[in-house]
Design a protein around this motif. Structure first.
Motif, short mmCIF file in Angstrom:
data_model
loop_
_atom_site.label_atom_id
_atom_site.label_comp_id
_atom_site.label_asym_id
_atom_site.label_seq_id
_atom_site.Cartn_x
_atom_site.Cartn_y
_atom_site.Cartn_z
N GLU A 1 0.82 -1.20 0.00
CA GLU A 1 0.00 0.00 0.00
C GLU A 1 0.86 1.26 0.00
O GLU A 1 0.60 2.21 -0.73
CB GLU A 1 -0.90 -0.01 1.23
CG GLU A 1 -2.23 0.62 0.98
CD GLU A 1 -3.20 0.30 2.10
OE1 GLU A 1 -3.37 1.16 2.96
OE2 GLU A 1 -3.74 -0.83 2.12
N HIS B 1 -5.35 -6.33 -7.84
CA HIS B 1 -5.87 -5.74 -6.60
C HIS B 1 -6.78 -4.57 -6.98
O HIS B 1 -6.30 -3.46 -7.24
CB HIS B 1 -4.73 -5.25 -5.71
CG HIS B 1 -3.90 -6.36 -5.16
ND1 HIS B 1 -4.30 -7.13 -4.10
CD2 HIS B 1 -2.71 -6.86 -5.55
CE1 HIS B 1 -3.39 -8.05 -3.84
NE2 HIS B 1 -2.41 -7.91 -4.71
N THR B 2 -8.07 -4.81 -7.00
CA THR B 2 -8.98 -3.76 -7.47
C THR B 2 -9.01 -2.57 -6.50
O THR B 2 -9.27 -1.45 -6.90
CB THR B 2 -10.40 -4.31 -7.69
OG1 THR B 2 -10.79 -5.04 -6.53
CG2 THR B 2 -10.46 -5.20 -8.91
N ARG B 3 -8.70 -2.83 -5.22
CA ARG B 3 -8.65 -1.71 -4.27
C ARG B 3 -7.50 -0.76 -4.62
O ARG B 3 -7.62 0.45 -4.50
CB ARG B 3 -8.49 -2.22 -2.83
CG ARG B 3 -9.77 -2.79 -2.25
CD ARG B 3 -9.54 -3.20 -0.81
NE ARG B 3 -9.24 -2.03 0.02
CZ ARG B 3 -10.18 -1.28 0.59
NH1 ARG B 3 -11.45 -1.58 0.45
NH2 ARG B 3 -9.85 -0.25 1.33
N ASP B 4 -6.38 -1.33 -5.04
CA ASP B 4 -5.25 -0.50 -5.49
C ASP B 4 -5.67 0.35 -6.67
O ASP B 4 -5.39 1.55 -6.75
CB ASP B 4 -4.06 -1.37 -5.92
CG ASP B 4 -3.30 -1.96 -4.74
OD1 ASP B 4 -3.63 -1.58 -3.59
OD2 ASP B 4 -2.42 -2.79 -4.96
N LEU C 1 -8.68 1.30 -7.53
CA LEU C 1 -9.62 2.35 -7.11
C LEU C 1 -8.88 3.49 -6.42
O LEU C 1 -9.21 4.66 -6.58
CB LEU C 1 -10.67 1.78 -6.15
CG LEU C 1 -11.71 0.84 -6.77
CD1 LEU C 1 -12.57 0.20 -5.68
CD2 LEU C 1 -12.61 1.57 -7.76
N ALA C 2 -7.85 3.13 -5.65
CA ALA C 2 -7.15 4.14 -4.83
C ALA C 2 -6.29 5.09 -5.65
O ALA C 2 -6.21 6.27 -5.34
CB ALA C 2 -6.29 3.44 -3.77
N TYR D 1 -17.12 1.76 -9.96
CA TYR D 1 -17.60 1.24 -8.66
C TYR D 1 -19.10 1.45 -8.50
O TYR D 1 -19.83 0.52 -8.15
CB TYR D 1 -16.85 1.92 -7.52
CG TYR D 1 -17.18 1.33 -6.16
CD1 TYR D 1 -16.59 0.14 -5.75
CD2 TYR D 1 -18.08 1.96 -5.31
CE1 TYR D 1 -16.90 -0.42 -4.51
CE2 TYR D 1 -18.39 1.41 -4.07
CZ TYR D 1 -17.80 0.22 -3.69
OH TYR D 1 -18.12 -0.33 -2.47
N PHE E 1 -15.32 -5.27 -8.10
CA PHE E 1 -14.89 -4.23 -7.16
C PHE E 1 -15.47 -4.40 -5.76
O PHE E 1 -15.44 -3.48 -4.96
CB PHE E 1 -15.25 -2.84 -7.72
CG PHE E 1 -14.42 -2.49 -8.91
CD1 PHE E 1 -13.12 -2.03 -8.77
CD2 PHE E 1 -14.91 -2.68 -10.19
CE1 PHE E 1 -12.33 -1.74 -9.87
CE2 PHE E 1 -14.14 -2.40 -11.30
CZ PHE E 1 -12.84 -1.93 -11.14
N GLY E 2 -16.01 -5.59 -5.48
CA GLY E 2 -16.49 -5.83 -4.13
C GLY E 2 -17.91 -6.32 -4.12
O GLY E 2 -18.55 -6.42 -5.17
#
Ligand SMILES: Nc1ncnc2c1ncn2[C@@H]1O[C@H](COP(=O)(O)OP(=O)(O)OP(=O)(O)O)[C@@H](O)[C@H]1O
Length: 321
Positions: free
Chosen positions: A174, A197-200, A202-203, A226, A238-239
């Protein structure tokens, strides 16, 4: 840094096989940071390798700035494309110092100027004073930062990053992710990141490209992919999401757990939904609640109220105001 245009690009590895990339078109603006995401085998790496010149396209055109680098029988080799590459296992040259590694691609530059560029980049990646060390004297995260600086040294038209943080532990991943974003922004770099890593994604992304079975499913801002995914595949990537008929929407839509709130069952109105709590897990800032509705369907709600929900209780769920 340059505009990158990919026009109707296709690639099939084996005759008769499904194309790994099929008729993909996209434009990356100068200075933009774009992530490629999608399930395993969706064609992310192939698309990146086609842009890098490590694979030859069967059809379509790729332009970097004003220059066609792939298309109509033309295939510019990777080292002449003006792209910077950072891969997960992009090893540094072990026999060269950090400074020599960073300066590797600019060896033709006058020495004084080269030293200045290398020092500037080491400063930028937070490793000022590390120039005389050897790669084995660095941590994994430091080595990846040096690989990033080495790729940036040649001032490429576009930076291509293939899962560069995947082998690192989550905390380091991160921080290196954010650090990389900062460095690329400071350089005004156009960049494409492949990540699962879809969170990466998005971030750090300005825009995200979602691939599926070799096709580009959606390209949009993090908020668009999202909250306004074009289909269920994009939504679930994405979740968690609830598949349900949205009032007035006509077709099935998907609602994120954090778009719902728990309400007393007698107050459920509008899109009437209620069920028995089958599972409650602690999700940091909320309780992740699963309701089993009449008929067996499930609803997931990210409950942020200041009361505690327990399994076996009956609750209603409603779209937040
Ligand atoms: N060198 C190759 N020869 C034959 N088929 C290949 C080759 N490389 C990739 N493929 C196939 O092309 C498709 C797309 O693969 P690709 O590596 O681009 O996907 P990906 O989205 O990057 O997957 P992952 O997240 O697992 O890395 C897959 O079906 C894969 O099996």
């Amino acid at each position: 840094m340059s505009l990158l245009e990919v026009q109707q690009v296709s690639k099939r590895y084996e005759r008769g096989a499904r194309p790994a990339v099929h008729d993909v078109s996209l434009v990356v603006q100068p200075g933009e940071f774009v992530s490629l995401v999608g399930e395993s085998g969706s064609g992310k790496t192939t698309l990146l390798r086609l842009i890098a010149g490590l694979e030859t396209a069967d059809a379509g055109t790729i332009k970097l700035g004003e220059r066609v680098i792939s298309g109509a029988g033309l295939h510019v080799v990777p080292e002449r494309r003006g792209v910077g590459l950072v891969f997960q296992h992009h090893a540094l040259f072990p026999h060269l110092t950090v400074g020599q590694n960073v300066g590797f691609g600019i060896s033709k530059m006058a020495k004084a100027e080269r030293v200045k560029v290398v020092e500037g980049l080491l400063e930028l990646i937070g490793l000022a004073g590390y120039g005389r060390r050897y790669p084995h004297e660095l941590s994994g995260g430091e080595r990846q930062r040096v690989a990033l600086a080495r790729a940036l040294a040649t001032n490429p038209g576009v930076m291509l990053l293939d899962e560069p943080f995947s082998s690192l532990d989550p905390l380091l991943r991160e921080s290196l992710r954010d650090e990389t974003r900062r460095v690329l922004r400071a350089c005004g770099a156009t960049a494409i990141l492949v990540t699962h890593h879809t969170r990466d994604a998005l971030a750090v992304s300005d825009r995200i490209v979602v691939m599926h079975n070799g096709l580009l499913e959606q390209m949009g801002t993090p908020d668009e992919v999202y909250h306004r995914p074009v289909n269920g595949y994009v939504a679930s990537l994405f979740g968690p999401c609830n598949f349900m008929a949205r009032a007035g929407a006509g077709a099935e839509g998907w609602v994120r757990p954090d778009e719902l709130e728990l309400v007393p069952v007698e107050r459920v109105g509008g899109y009437r939904m209620a069920g028995i709590v089958s599972q409650v897990t602690y999700g940091g800032g909320c309780q992740d609640v699963t309701l089993v509705c009449e008929g067996g369907g499930e609803l997931k709600v990210c409950h942020q109220g200041d009361w505690v929900v327990k399994e076996g209780e009956t609750w209603g769920a409603a779209l937040k105001g």
